[in-house]
Design a protein around this motif. Structure first.
Motif, PDB file in Angstrom:
ATOM      1  N   PHE A 172       0.831  -1.203   0.000  1.00  0.00           N
ATOM      2  CA  PHE A 172       0.000   0.000   0.000  1.00  0.00           C
ATOM      3  C   PHE A 172       0.868   1.256   0.000  1.00  0.00           C
ATOM      4  CE2 PHE A 172      -2.390   3.378   2.138  1.00  0.00           C
ATOM      5  CZ  PHE A 172      -3.569   3.374   1.411  1.00  0.00           C
ATOM      6  N   LEU A 173       1.950   1.223   0.775  1.00  0.00           N
ATOM      7  CA  LEU A 173       2.833   2.383   0.840  1.00  0.00           C
ATOM      8  C   LEU A 173       3.622   2.580  -0.459  1.00  0.00           C
ATOM      9  CD1 LEU A 173       4.258   2.022   4.469  1.00  0.00           C
ATOM     10  CD2 LEU A 173       2.576   3.680   3.670  1.00  0.00           C
ATOM     11  N   LEU A 174       4.128   1.493  -1.015  1.00  0.00           N
ATOM     12  CA  LEU A 174       4.994   1.584  -2.191  1.00  0.00           C
ATOM     13  C   LEU A 174       4.226   1.724  -3.495  1.00  0.00           C
ATOM     14  CD1 LEU A 174       7.670  -1.138  -1.297  1.00  0.00           C
ATOM     15  CD2 LEU A 174       7.861   1.344  -1.048  1.00  0.00           C
ATOM     16  N   GLN A 175       3.012   1.192  -3.550  1.00  0.00           N
ATOM     17  CA  GLN A 175       2.237   1.195  -4.788  1.00  0.00           C
ATOM     18  C   GLN A 175       0.891   1.891  -4.606  1.00  0.00           C
ATOM     19  OE1 GLN A 175       4.694   0.544  -6.845  1.00  0.00           O
ATOM     20  NE2 GLN A 175       3.582  -0.951  -8.047  1.00  0.00           N
ATOM     21  N   PHE A 176       0.881   2.940  -3.804  1.00  0.00           N
ATOM     22  CA  PHE A 176      -0.370   3.640  -3.516  1.00  0.00           C
ATOM     23  C   PHE A 176      -1.005   4.205  -4.781  1.00  0.00           C
ATOM     24  CE2 PHE A 176      -2.700   7.565  -2.637  1.00  0.00           C
ATOM     25  CZ  PHE A 176      -3.648   7.099  -1.741  1.00  0.00           C
ATOM     26  N   GLU A 177      -0.199   4.795  -5.653  1.00  0.00           N
ATOM     27  CA  GLU A 177      -0.746   5.406  -6.872  1.00  0.00           C
ATOM     28  C   GLU A 177      -1.433   4.365  -7.755  1.00  0.00           C
ATOM     29  OE1 GLU A 177       0.730   7.993 -10.786  1.00  0.00           O
ATOM     30  OE2 GLU A 177       2.154   7.471  -9.193  1.00  0.00           O
ATOM     31  N   GLN A 178      -0.773   3.202  -7.916  1.00  0.00           N
ATOM     32  CA  GLN A 178      -1.355   2.156  -8.755  1.00  0.00           C
ATOM     33  C   GLN A 178      -2.659   1.610  -8.151  1.00  0.00           C
ATOM     34  OE1 GLN A 178       1.832   2.519  -8.108  1.00  0.00           O
ATOM     35  NE2 GLN A 178       2.703   2.754 -10.157  1.00  0.00           N
ATOM     36  N   LEU A 179      -2.667   1.440  -6.814  1.00  0.00           N
ATOM     37  CA  LEU A 179      -3.876   0.961  -6.150  1.00  0.00           C
ATOM     38  C   LEU A 179      -4.999   1.988  -6.246  1.00  0.00           C
ATOM     39  CD1 LEU A 179      -2.364  -0.703  -2.951  1.00  0.00           C
ATOM     40  CD2 LEU A 179      -3.647  -1.859  -4.763  1.00  0.00           C
ATOM     41  N   TYR A 180      -4.643   3.264  -6.098  1.00  0.00           N
ATOM     42  CA  TYR A 180      -5.644   4.337  -6.198  1.00  0.00           C
ATOM     43  C   TYR A 180      -6.242   4.373  -7.598  1.00  0.00           C
ATOM     44  CZ  TYR A 180      -7.693   8.997  -6.349  1.00  0.00           C
ATOM     45  OH  TYR A 180      -8.565  10.046  -6.500  1.00  0.00           O
ATOM     46  N   ASN A 181      -5.383   4.274  -8.618  1.00  0.00           N
ATOM     47  CA  ASN A 181      -5.871   4.279  -9.996  1.00  0.00           C
ATOM     48  C   ASN A 181      -6.782   3.081 -10.266  1.00  0.00           C
ATOM     49  OD1 ASN A 181      -4.530   6.628 -10.713  1.00  0.00           O
ATOM     50  ND2 ASN A 181      -2.677   5.534 -11.354  1.00  0.00           N
ATOM     51  N   PHE A 182      -6.429   1.922  -9.667  1.00  0.00           N
ATOM     52  CA  PHE A 182      -7.248   0.727  -9.841  1.00  0.00           C
ATOM     53  C   PHE A 182      -8.625   0.925  -9.227  1.00  0.00           C
ATOM     54  CE2 PHE A 182      -8.735  -3.270  -7.864  1.00  0.00           C
ATOM     55  CZ  PHE A 182      -8.988  -3.995  -9.012  1.00  0.00           C
ATOM     56  N   LEU A 183      -8.666   1.458  -7.992  1.00  0.00           N
ATOM     57  CA  LEU A 183      -9.935   1.683  -7.307  1.00  0.00           C
ATOM     58  C   LEU A 183     -10.791   2.720  -8.018  1.00  0.00           C
ATOM     59  CD1 LEU A 183      -8.740   1.611  -3.589  1.00  0.00           C
ATOM     60  CD2 LEU A 183     -10.036  -0.142  -4.790  1.00  0.00           C
ATOM     61  N   MET A 184     -10.142   3.716  -8.650  1.00  0.00           N
ATOM     62  CA  MET A 184     -10.866   4.766  -9.357  1.00  0.00           C
ATOM     63  C   MET A 184     -11.186   4.385 -10.796  1.00  0.00           C
ATOM     64  SD  MET A 184     -11.411   6.999  -7.086  1.00  0.00           S
ATOM     65  CE  MET A 184     -12.131   8.266  -8.127  1.00  0.00           C
ATOM     66  N   GLY A 185     -10.799   3.184 -11.200  1.00  0.00           N
ATOM     67  CA  GLY A 185     -11.092   2.749 -12.558  1.00  0.00           C
ATOM     68  C   GLY A 185     -10.142   3.301 -13.585  1.00  0.00           C
ATOM     69  N   LYS A 186      -8.997   3.825 -13.149  1.00  0.00           N
ATOM     70  CA  LYS A 186      -7.996   4.347 -14.076  1.00  0.00           C
ATOM     71  C   LYS A 186      -6.860   3.338 -14.162  1.00  0.00           C
ATOM     72  CE  LYS A 186      -8.927   9.157 -12.779  1.00  0.00           C
ATOM     73  NZ  LYS A 186      -8.338  10.401 -12.212  1.00  0.00           N
ATOM     74  N   THR A 187      -6.555   2.926 -15.347  1.00  0.00           N
ATOM     75  CA  THR A 187      -5.500   1.940 -15.504  1.00  0.00           C
ATOM     76  C   THR A 187      -4.804   2.134 -16.827  1.00  0.00           C
ATOM     77  OG1 THR A 187      -5.009  -0.424 -15.500  1.00  0.00           O
ATOM     78  CG2 THR A 187      -7.046   0.225 -16.550  1.00  0.00           C
ATOM     79  N   LYS A 188      -3.603   1.588 -16.965  1.00  0.00           N
ATOM     80  CA  LYS A 188      -2.890   1.659 -18.232  1.00  0.00           C
ATOM     81  C   LYS A 188      -3.539   0.681 -19.198  1.00  0.00           C
ATOM     82  CE  LYS A 188       1.667   3.221 -16.742  1.00  0.00           C
ATOM     83  NZ  LYS A 188       3.107   2.891 -16.700  1.00  0.00           N
ATOM     84  N   ILE A 332      -3.401  -3.573 -14.445  1.00  0.00           N
ATOM     85  CA  ILE A 332      -2.988  -2.279 -13.896  1.00  0.00           C
ATOM     86  C   ILE A 332      -1.721  -1.780 -14.578  1.00  0.00           C
ATOM     87  CG2 ILE A 332      -2.130  -1.113 -11.812  1.00  0.00           C
ATOM     88  CD1 ILE A 332      -3.947  -2.916 -10.174  1.00  0.00           C
ATOM     89  N   TYR A 333      -0.846  -2.705 -14.960  1.00  0.00           N
ATOM     90  CA  TYR A 333       0.443  -2.340 -15.565  1.00  0.00           C
ATOM     91  C   TYR A 333       0.418  -2.432 -17.090  1.00  0.00           C
ATOM     92  CZ  TYR A 333       2.074  -2.498 -10.800  1.00  0.00           C
ATOM     93  OH  TYR A 333       2.224  -2.254  -9.453  1.00  0.00           O
ATOM     94  N   GLY A 334      -0.778  -2.456 -17.666  1.00  0.00           N
ATOM     95  CA  GLY A 334      -0.900  -2.393 -19.110  1.00  0.00           C
ATOM     96  C   GLY A 334      -0.768  -3.707 -19.847  1.00  0.00           C
ATOM     97  N   VAL A 335      -0.732  -4.812 -19.135  1.00  0.00           N
ATOM     98  CA  VAL A 335      -0.687  -6.116 -19.802  1.00  0.00           C
ATOM     99  C   VAL A 335      -2.081  -6.432 -20.337  1.00  0.00           C
ATOM    100  CG1 VAL A 335      -0.227  -8.585 -19.520  1.00  0.00           C
ATOM    101  CG2 VAL A 335       1.161  -6.906 -18.301  1.00  0.00           C
ATOM    102  N   GLY A 336      -2.165  -6.870 -21.594  1.00  0.00           N
ATOM    103  CA  GLY A 336      -3.462  -7.208 -22.175  1.00  0.00           C
ATOM    104  C   GLY A 336      -4.153  -8.300 -21.381  1.00  0.00           C
ATOM    105  N   ARG A 337      -5.485  -8.268 -21.354  1.00  0.00           N
ATOM    106  CA  ARG A 337      -6.230  -9.220 -20.530  1.00  0.00           C
ATOM    107  C   ARG A 337      -5.966 -10.671 -20.932  1.00  0.00           C
ATOM    108  NH1 ARG A 337      -9.723  -7.269 -16.961  1.00  0.00           N
ATOM    109  NH2 ARG A 337     -10.224  -5.050 -17.049  1.00  0.00           N
ATOM    110  N   ALA A 338      -5.870 -10.917 -22.224  1.00  0.00           N
ATOM    111  CA  ALA A 338      -5.614 -12.287 -22.680  1.00  0.00           C
ATOM    112  C   ALA A 338      -4.243 -12.755 -22.207  1.00  0.00           C
ATOM    113  CB  ALA A 338      -5.716 -12.366 -24.195  1.00  0.00           C
TER     114      ALA A 338
END
Length: 382
Positions: A172-188, A332-338
């Motif tokens: 949570f401390l190190l990846q707060f931005e990525q977790l926040y973007n995930f919760l807000m529906g913002k992702t790469k 979250i890191y832009g990897v395609g779903r497939a």
């Protein structure tokens, strides 16, 4: 020695079928969803004449090819990390057992190791049943009281909970931005006809924040009211059970810190090694698969935590739920779903087929041979 309730073979078989059906159903729905997304992506690429058009007719065909193209070297290292974690787990368990009866029980570490592998195998058939099969197997060959071994399993799991919560806090401390973007529906989001990965609005997940915030507030209120009305609540059977679990948790923590300084050091050392190896299992698997080979340590940490949540859910070995969680983490890191779905299956089935099933069955075969003429030292005192 405490007696344990034994299920009939028919009941055990029906439970196995039920949990397997649940796991396969979850996996099927996950696959169906990913198949639909994969076909939509392929149609888009075809319509807009994108480079890198889909080479496979279905997601299943892609999974087969992706499994075949994975690096055996990196998958071997993934398995090695898992097995090293189990060596440390066996040695940590040996330390706990050594605390019983003033150090009377001195077990063979390899019995603890193979009993652990048998437990993992049983967990694939019946979720959480391995927590009983593991001490029962060790009790059989070390002639130990099962009820005392069950107490060490509780302490062992309590330490795992503490370690997992610590890792979640660190993530949570190190990846707060990525977790926040995930919760807000913002992702790469992966652009199908371009290489760059911009941050886009994927979907509105802000309700998750309200849900988590509301849950935290409700939890605080429950604790306050529980303290105020504790005497009345403790008259209820459910409250007594919860309170008993809390006391067991605290007793497990006290057991750990009752270890002598040197043993406490090794107990904590093995606890760190176990979870470090768990993390490396995810991180090393990145390099086995082309679409994830570029991801770094922080991505590995977040995907590992997502996967841990998937495993905790009671399905056979986390089947289906692990794939959902890991796929969400990789997106979250832009990897395609497939590709994310393919990675989750590569990691999941590598560990379960080669380690949990392979070494679990090997444990069943080796334990009788290793203990053919073995007599525990503590039984000679009688």
């Amino acid at each position: 020695m405490a007696e344990t309730k034994k299920n009939s073979p028919l009941k055990t078989f029906l439970q196995f079928i039920l949990f397997l059906a649940v796991g396969l159903t979850i996996l099927y729905f996950v696959y169906s969803n990913q198949e639909a997304a994969y076909q939509a992506e392929c149609a888009f690429k075809l319509d807009y004449d994108c480079e890198g058009k889909c080479e496979h007719n279905s997601l299943f065909d892609k999974l087969i090819v992706d499994f075949g193209s994975s690096s055996p070297f990196w998958l071997f290292l993934v398995c090695l990390a898992f097995m090293l974690s189990n060596v440390s787990r066996a040695l940590r368990w040996k330390l706990l057992i050594g605390q019983l009866e003033d150090g009377r029980y001195n077990i063979k570490w390899y019995n603890a190791f193979w009993a652990t592998m048998v437990g993992y195998l049983v967990n694939l058939a019946l979720p959480r049943a391995g927590e009983l099969a593991k001490p029962a197997t060790l009790a059989q060959y070390e002639k130990l009281p099962l009820d005392k071994l069950l107490g060490t399993i509780v302490t062992d799991r309590i330490m795992d909970v503490v370690m997992l919560l610590s890792i979640i806090g660190l993530t949570f401390l190190l990846q707060f931005e990525q977790l926040y973007n995930f919760l807000m529906g913002k992702t790469k989001a992966e652009l199908i006809c371009a290489e760059e990965l911009p941050l886009v609005e994927a979907s509105d997940n802000s309700w998750l924040i309200w849900l988590l915030g509301g849950g935290a507030l409700a939890g605080v209120l429950v604790l306050i009211l529980g303290f105020i009305f504790r005497k009345q609540l403790l008259q209820l059977p459910l409250a007594q059970k919860v309170w008993g679990m809390a006391l067991n948790f605290w007793a497990g923590i006290k057991t750990v810190f009752s270890l002598r300084r040197q043993k406490l050091f090794w107990f904590m050392f093995h606890s760190v090694v176990i979870w470090l190896m768990y993390f490396l299992m995810t991180y090393l698997c990145f390099f086995a698969f082309g679409p994830t080979a570029h991801l770094g340590l922080m991505a590995g940490l977040l995907v590992f935590v997502f996967g841990a949540f998937g495993i905790v859910i009671p399905s056979p070995g986390g089947m289906g739920t692990y794939q959902i969680a890991v796929t969400a983490g990789l997106v979250i890191y832009g990897v395609g779903r497939a590709d994310a779905f393919a990675f989750s299956n590569i990691c999941f089935f590598t560990i379960n087929l080669f380690c949990n099933i392979g070494f679990g069955l090997l444990g069943y075969l080796l334990l009788p041979l290793l203990n053919k003429n073995y007599q525990p030292s503590w039984t000679k005192e009688k």
